[in-house]
Design an enzyme around this catalytic site. Sequence first.
Site, PDB file in Angstrom:
ATOM      1  CD  GLU A 114     -14.987  -5.671 -44.160  1.00 14.87           C
ATOM      2  OE1 GLU A 114     -14.994  -5.756 -42.904  1.00 14.87           O
ATOM      3  OE2 GLU A 114     -15.074  -4.592 -44.761  1.00 14.87           O
ATOM      4  CD  GLU A 181      -8.806  -1.842 -45.425  1.00 11.01           C
ATOM      5  OE1 GLU A 181      -9.659  -2.437 -46.112  1.00 11.01           O
ATOM      6  OE2 GLU A 181      -9.050  -0.799 -44.804  1.00 11.01           O
TER       7      GLU A 181
HETATM    8  N1  LIG Z   1     -11.237   7.508 -47.391  1.00  6.03           N
HETATM    9  C1  LIG Z   1     -11.130   6.230 -47.041  1.00  6.03           C
HETATM   10  N2  LIG Z   1     -10.032   5.540 -47.393  1.00  6.03           N
HETATM   11  C2  LIG Z   1      -9.902   4.238 -47.050  1.00  6.03           C
HETATM   12  O1  LIG Z   1      -8.874   3.623 -47.409  1.00  6.03           O
HETATM   13  C3  LIG Z   1     -10.957   3.596 -46.341  1.00  6.03           C
HETATM   14  C4  LIG Z   1     -12.111   4.348 -46.036  1.00  6.03           C
HETATM   15  N3  LIG Z   1     -12.153   5.663 -46.376  1.00  6.03           N
HETATM   16  N4  LIG Z   1     -13.183   3.780 -45.407  1.00  6.03           N
HETATM   17  C5  LIG Z   1     -13.212   2.348 -45.256  1.00  6.03           C
HETATM   18  C6  LIG Z   1     -11.882   1.830 -44.933  1.00  6.03           C
HETATM   19  C7  LIG Z   1     -11.348   2.323 -43.603  1.00  6.03           C
HETATM   20  N5  LIG Z   1      -9.953   2.345 -43.853  1.00  6.03           N
HETATM   21  C8  LIG Z   1      -8.985   2.900 -43.025  1.00  6.03           C
HETATM   22  C9  LIG Z   1      -9.204   4.073 -42.353  1.00  6.03           C
HETATM   23  C10 LIG Z   1      -8.222   4.636 -41.561  1.00  6.03           C
HETATM   24  C11 LIG Z   1      -7.000   4.017 -41.416  1.00  6.03           C
HETATM   25  C12 LIG Z   1      -5.953   4.633 -40.572  1.00  6.03           C
HETATM   26  O2  LIG Z   1      -6.093   5.751 -40.135  1.00  6.03           O
HETATM   27  N6  LIG Z   1      -4.847   3.949 -40.336  1.00  6.03           N
HETATM   28  C13 LIG Z   1      -3.717   4.480 -39.603  1.00  6.03           C
HETATM   29  C14 LIG Z   1      -2.789   3.342 -39.225  1.00  6.03           C
HETATM   30  C15 LIG Z   1      -2.797   3.085 -37.738  1.00  6.03           C
HETATM   31  C16 LIG Z   1      -1.742   2.090 -37.337  1.00  6.03           C
HETATM   32  O3  LIG Z   1      -0.540   2.364 -37.593  1.00  6.03           O
HETATM   33  O4  LIG Z   1      -2.105   1.040 -36.770  1.00  6.03           O
HETATM   34  C17 LIG Z   1      -2.955   5.468 -40.478  1.00  6.03           C
HETATM   35  O5  LIG Z   1      -2.232   6.288 -39.940  1.00  6.03           O
HETATM   36  O6  LIG Z   1      -3.084   5.379 -41.721  1.00  6.03           O
HETATM   37  C18 LIG Z   1      -6.789   2.803 -42.083  1.00  6.03           C
HETATM   38  C19 LIG Z   1      -7.778   2.259 -42.898  1.00  6.03           C
HETATM   39  C20 LIG Z   1      -9.655   1.938 -45.199  1.00  6.03           C
HETATM   40  N7  LIG Z   1     -10.886   2.279 -45.900  1.00  6.03           N
HETATM   41  C1  LIG Z   2     -10.937  -0.076 -48.987  1.00  5.08           C
HETATM   42  C2  LIG Z   2     -11.636  -1.066 -49.855  1.00  5.08           C
HETATM   43  C3  LIG Z   2     -10.846  -2.340 -50.001  1.00  5.08           C
HETATM   44  C4  LIG Z   2     -13.033  -1.337 -49.369  1.00  5.08           C
HETATM   45  O1  LIG Z   2     -13.387  -2.381 -48.895  1.00  5.08           O
HETATM   46  C5  LIG Z   2     -14.008  -0.242 -49.482  1.00  5.08           C
HETATM   47  O2  LIG Z   2     -13.739   0.752 -50.184  1.00  5.08           O
HETATM   48  O3  LIG Z   2     -15.061  -0.366 -48.872  1.00  5.08           O
HETATM   49 MG   LIG Z   3     -15.272  -2.258 -47.925  1.00  3.21          MG
END
Ligand SMILES: Nc1nc(=O)c2c([nH]1)NC[C@@H]1CN(c3ccc(C(=O)N[C@@H](CCC(=O)O)C(=O)O)cc3)CN21
Ligand SMILES: CC(C)C(=O)C(=O)O
Ligand SMILES: [Mg+2]
EC number: 2.1.2.11
Length: 263
Positions: A114, A181
């Site tokens: 990253e 992402e």
């Molecule tokens: N189950 C899971 N899915 C994922 O895609 C993921 C993980 N875990 N763990 C590692 C990272 C963390 N990630 C994440 C976790 C939460 C959001 C999230 O809640 N985003 C908000 C957006 C907030 C905004 O608008 O700025 C959302 O509502 O989706 C995003 C990426 C992506 N990755």
């Molecule tokens: C969400 C993806 C791209 C990742 O880095 C992970 O699963 O850890």
């Molecule tokens: Mg990762």
Amino acid sequence: MSKTTVSTLLKYKQAGEKFATITAYDASFSKLFADAGIEVILVGDSLGMVLQGHSDTLPVTVDEMAYHISSVRRGTADTLVIGDMPFMSYTTPEQTYQTATKLMQAGANMVKLEGGEWLYDSIRGLTERGVPVCGHLGLTPQSVHLFGGFKVQGRQQEQAEKLLNDAKALESAGAQLLVLECIPADLAKQITEALTIPVIGIGAGKDTDGQILVMHDMFGITPGKPPKFSKNFLTEGGDMRGAVEAYINAVAEGVFPGPEHTF
Ligand SMILES: Nc1nc(=O)c2c([nH]1)NC[C@@H]1CN(c3ccc(C(=O)N[C@@H](CCC(=O)O)C(=O)O)cc3)CN21
Ligand SMILES: CC(C)C(=O)C(=O)O
Ligand SMILES: [Mg+2]
């Protein structure tokens, strides 16, 4: 199915064929996904959240990554397996080589880091030493404390320009693949078009060359609130194999991600 390499993915990019990729952490799921037609598997440090129950990815260690990579590798011989380098395991080129050694010896075909331009020397050094590299920009979860939460990145013009420059720097350092992402879809499209290497998106809209989903999100078993960009494919797929096939088809046909999954 024959062995998938980055040149396979480059051909998909050049042909405009969208490809689906997924995370896996063990042999049973990696075999199921490979049998269903998945050609790229990421052993993500997301395992800290979906397997271990942590609230972020920071606690994950290199040895834990190596353990899961070796399990995934035993489930499939032909899939391109990418291993995440965990938090603080690539702070200098020397440390980066030591971490990459463990992940590649565990069975990875490529490692993912990253960060942007600051990784230039490490990425160059890895590729010179025979280790293929995947970059990761945008919402890089290992920086969650710097960002103040899992928040969409690249919304301001200045940030967007920095992301485009970082993407170009990673490619010129020798990265052969890039994950974007949680960034606005128009920015992801611009970066994808600016690069020769294939770009895989998650929460980055429909115009990247490929997509990636965390497997628990695809099956609707994410602990807590699933991210907005994810989709439960089990409902339409009927069983796990069907869910994976529904996901692959939805990406190939350009119906996933839809507007409701996009920033
Ligand atoms: N189950 C899971 N899915 C994922 O895609 C993921 C993980 N875990 N763990 C590692 C990272 C963390 N990630 C994440 C976790 C939460 C959001 C999230 O809640 N985003 C908000 C957006 C907030 C905004 O608008 O700025 C959302 O509502 O989706 C995003 C990426 C992506 N990755
Ligand atoms: C969400 C993806 C791209 C990742 O880095 C992970 O699963 O850890
Ligand atoms: Mg990762």
